[in-house]
Design a protein around this motif. Structure first.
Motif, short mmCIF file in Angstrom:
data_model
loop_
_atom_site.label_atom_id
_atom_site.label_comp_id
_atom_site.label_asym_id
_atom_site.label_seq_id
_atom_site.Cartn_x
_atom_site.Cartn_y
_atom_site.Cartn_z
N PRO A 18 38.74 18.41 -4.17
CA PRO A 18 39.96 19.21 -4.08
C PRO A 18 40.88 18.71 -2.98
N ARG A 19 42.15 19.06 -3.10
CA ARG A 19 43.16 18.55 -2.16
C ARG A 19 42.84 18.96 -0.72
N ALA A 20 42.43 20.20 -0.52
CA ALA A 20 42.13 20.66 0.84
C ALA A 20 40.98 19.87 1.44
N ALA A 21 39.93 19.63 0.64
CA ALA A 21 38.79 18.85 1.13
C ALA A 21 39.20 17.41 1.39
N GLU A 22 40.07 16.87 0.55
CA GLU A 22 40.54 15.49 0.74
C GLU A 22 41.25 15.32 2.07
N ILE A 23 42.09 16.29 2.42
CA ILE A 23 42.82 16.22 3.69
C ILE A 23 41.85 16.28 4.86
N ILE A 24 40.89 17.19 4.78
CA ILE A 24 39.91 17.32 5.88
C ILE A 24 39.09 16.05 6.03
N LEU A 25 38.60 15.49 4.91
CA LEU A 25 37.80 14.27 4.97
C LEU A 25 38.62 13.10 5.50
N ALA A 26 39.92 13.07 5.16
CA ALA A 26 40.78 12.00 5.67
C ALA A 26 40.91 12.10 7.19
N ARG A 27 41.00 13.32 7.70
CA ARG A 27 41.08 13.50 9.15
C ARG A 27 39.75 13.15 9.82
N ILE A 28 38.64 13.51 9.17
CA ILE A 28 37.33 13.16 9.72
C ILE A 28 37.18 11.64 9.79
N LEU A 29 37.60 10.96 8.74
CA LEU A 29 37.50 9.51 8.71
C LEU A 29 38.37 8.88 9.80
N GLY A 44 34.49 17.85 18.57
CA GLY A 44 34.72 19.29 18.46
C GLY A 44 35.76 19.63 17.41
N ARG A 45 36.82 18.83 17.34
CA ARG A 45 37.86 19.09 16.34
C ARG A 45 37.35 18.79 14.94
N MET A 46 36.55 17.73 14.79
CA MET A 46 35.99 17.44 13.47
C MET A 46 35.10 18.59 13.01
N ALA A 47 34.23 19.05 13.90
CA ALA A 47 33.34 20.15 13.55
C ALA A 47 34.14 21.41 13.22
N GLU A 48 35.21 21.66 13.97
CA GLU A 48 36.02 22.85 13.72
C GLU A 48 36.65 22.81 12.34
N ARG A 49 37.15 21.64 11.95
CA ARG A 49 37.77 21.52 10.63
C ARG A 49 36.75 21.76 9.51
N VAL A 50 35.58 21.14 9.63
CA VAL A 50 34.59 21.24 8.56
C VAL A 50 34.00 22.63 8.49
N LEU A 51 33.61 23.19 9.63
CA LEU A 51 33.01 24.52 9.63
C LEU A 51 34.02 25.57 9.19
N GLY A 52 35.30 25.35 9.51
CA GLY A 52 36.34 26.28 9.08
C GLY A 52 36.50 26.32 7.58
N ALA A 110 29.97 14.76 7.19
CA ALA A 110 30.75 15.97 6.88
C ALA A 110 30.55 16.30 5.40
N LEU A 111 30.08 17.50 5.12
CA LEU A 111 29.87 17.96 3.75
C LEU A 111 30.75 19.17 3.50
N LEU A 112 31.56 19.10 2.45
CA LEU A 112 32.46 20.20 2.11
C LEU A 112 32.15 20.69 0.70
N PRO A 113 32.10 22.01 0.51
CA PRO A 113 31.85 22.54 -0.85
C PRO A 113 33.06 22.31 -1.75
N ILE A 114 32.80 22.09 -3.01
CA ILE A 114 33.86 21.96 -4.00
C ILE A 114 33.96 23.27 -4.76
#
Length: 380
Positions: free
Chosen positions: A287-298, A349-357, A375-379
């Protein structure tokens, strides 16, 4: 005004709580009334035909009982009841009943539901006793009842007015706190965007500045510095546009995961790392939201790799199914820092905050001589 109250507010209006306090103005007004009545009682002792000492004492005591309401409504009510019982001895129960009618306003203003209802019942009983005793006529009995009703209504109106005032003060304080938190959140957001975007490009610049002296990599480093500086300016305009709530400029970061993978791969290779990409970052199930978060994590992981990784292979792996999307970035550890580059120490800390959020799972740490960020995000 009453129609604007919610059902919860209407419930609070009919359920009086304990602990009401008089305002300064109310205290002054009550003390002025009490002082005036006491003065008249004292003067009555010396004016002809003069009052009997017991009559004057009970009259002063009934008035003084009003002062107890400034301290404890319950004790004051008990004291007033005792004085009323004693007033039958000299036959001035009607006078004390007048004081009790005035006290009805203080009871409603200060008391709680059970005390108010008890006072009303006792007052009606006392009025009936005075009427049966024949010490006053029906007209005066009506005056006592009307006076008590008016006094109680005034007390109730004052109580509701001050309650609404306190509620308004609380609401204003809460609104001010919300505005303060909103400002702080905006500042944290701006700081986070600057960290995620600008700090990464500055890391690339600082890395390649140290490689300019090497003739073999000088031209590639100059090109990398030029590209990083251009991207940094684009990201800076993006943050400024959002902070000013203005129109978005062209070329702002889109959070495209595949593009972020290509960018990271180029940066790793220009820094001397071999790169392996496993999995499809353009999988349509992400999903788009997960894509943005994973891009920031990368991007943040790439910043850390450029700063701290030792020589060797960098692996970027995507594991995607119908339930979750997982990104893993693995890089070799370095025995000693390869380059002296500054760190804000907030990236993990910011990566964890994004994923856990986003109700995901995040981990970062050493594993088998490598630094692994997962980083694992639910779909959904």
């Amino acid at each position: 005004m009453a129609s604007s109250l919610s059902s919860g507010d209407r419930s609070d209006v009919t359920r009086l709580g304990k602990g009401e306090k008089l305002s300064t103005i109310e205290r002054i007004a009550v003390l002025a009334v009490i002082g005036t009545i006491v003065i008249f009682d004292i003067v009555g002792l010396f004016l002809p035909p003069g009052l009997e000492p017991l009559t004057a004492a009970i009259g002063i005591a009934s008035t003084a009982a009003l002062a107890l309401y400034l301290w404890s409504p319950l004790i004051a009510t008990y004291a007033l009841g005792v004085v009323f019982a004693l007033s039958f001895i000299p036959g001035i129960e009607a006078q004390v009943l007048t004081v009790a009618a005035f006290a009805a306003g203080l009871i409603v203003r200060l008391g709680w539901t059970s005390l108010v209802l008890s006072y009303v019942g006792v007052f009606l009983l006392a009025t009936a006793l005075v009427a049966v005793g024949g010490s006053t006529d029906a007209f005066n009995i009506g005056i006592f009842l009307v006076g008590a009703a008016v006094s109680g209504a005034v007390g109730y109106a004052l109580r509701m007015a001050f309650a609404r005032g306190r509620t308004l003060e609380v609401q204003l304080a809460e609104k001010a706190e919300q505005e303060r938190q909103a400002v702080l959140a905006e500042r944290r957001w701006i700081a986070g965007e600057l960290h995620d975007s600008i700090a990464h490009h500055l890391t690339v610049v600082a890395l390649h500045v140290q490689m300019l002296d090497d003739d073999r990599t000088s031209s590639e480093s100059q090109e990398a510095i030029r590209i990083a500086a251009r991207k940094a300016m684009t990201d800076l305009r993006f943050v400024i546009d959002l902070a000013d709530d203005g129109p978005r400029s062209e070329g702002m970061p889109s959070g495209d995961l595949a593009a972020s993978v290509d960018e990271a791969q180029q940066e790793f290779e220009s820094a001397g790392h071999s790169v392996i990409v496993d999995g499809d970052p353009s999988d349509e199930r992400i999903p788009r939201a997960a894509e943005i978060i994973l891009a920031r994590i990368l991007r943040e992981s790439a910043t850390n790799v450029l700063k701290y990784a030792g020589e060797g292979e960098v692996a970027i792996r995507f594991d995607i199914d119908d339930d979750a999307a997982k990104l893993t970035v693995s890089s070799p550890l370095s025995a000693t820092p390869r380059r002296e580059l500054s760190s804000s120490r907030t990236g993990i800390g910011r990566m964890a905050e994004r994923v856990l959020g986003a109700s995901g799972e995040f981990s970062a740490g050493e594993a088998d001589g490598r630094w692994v960020v997962s980083a694992l995000l639910p779909i959904v």
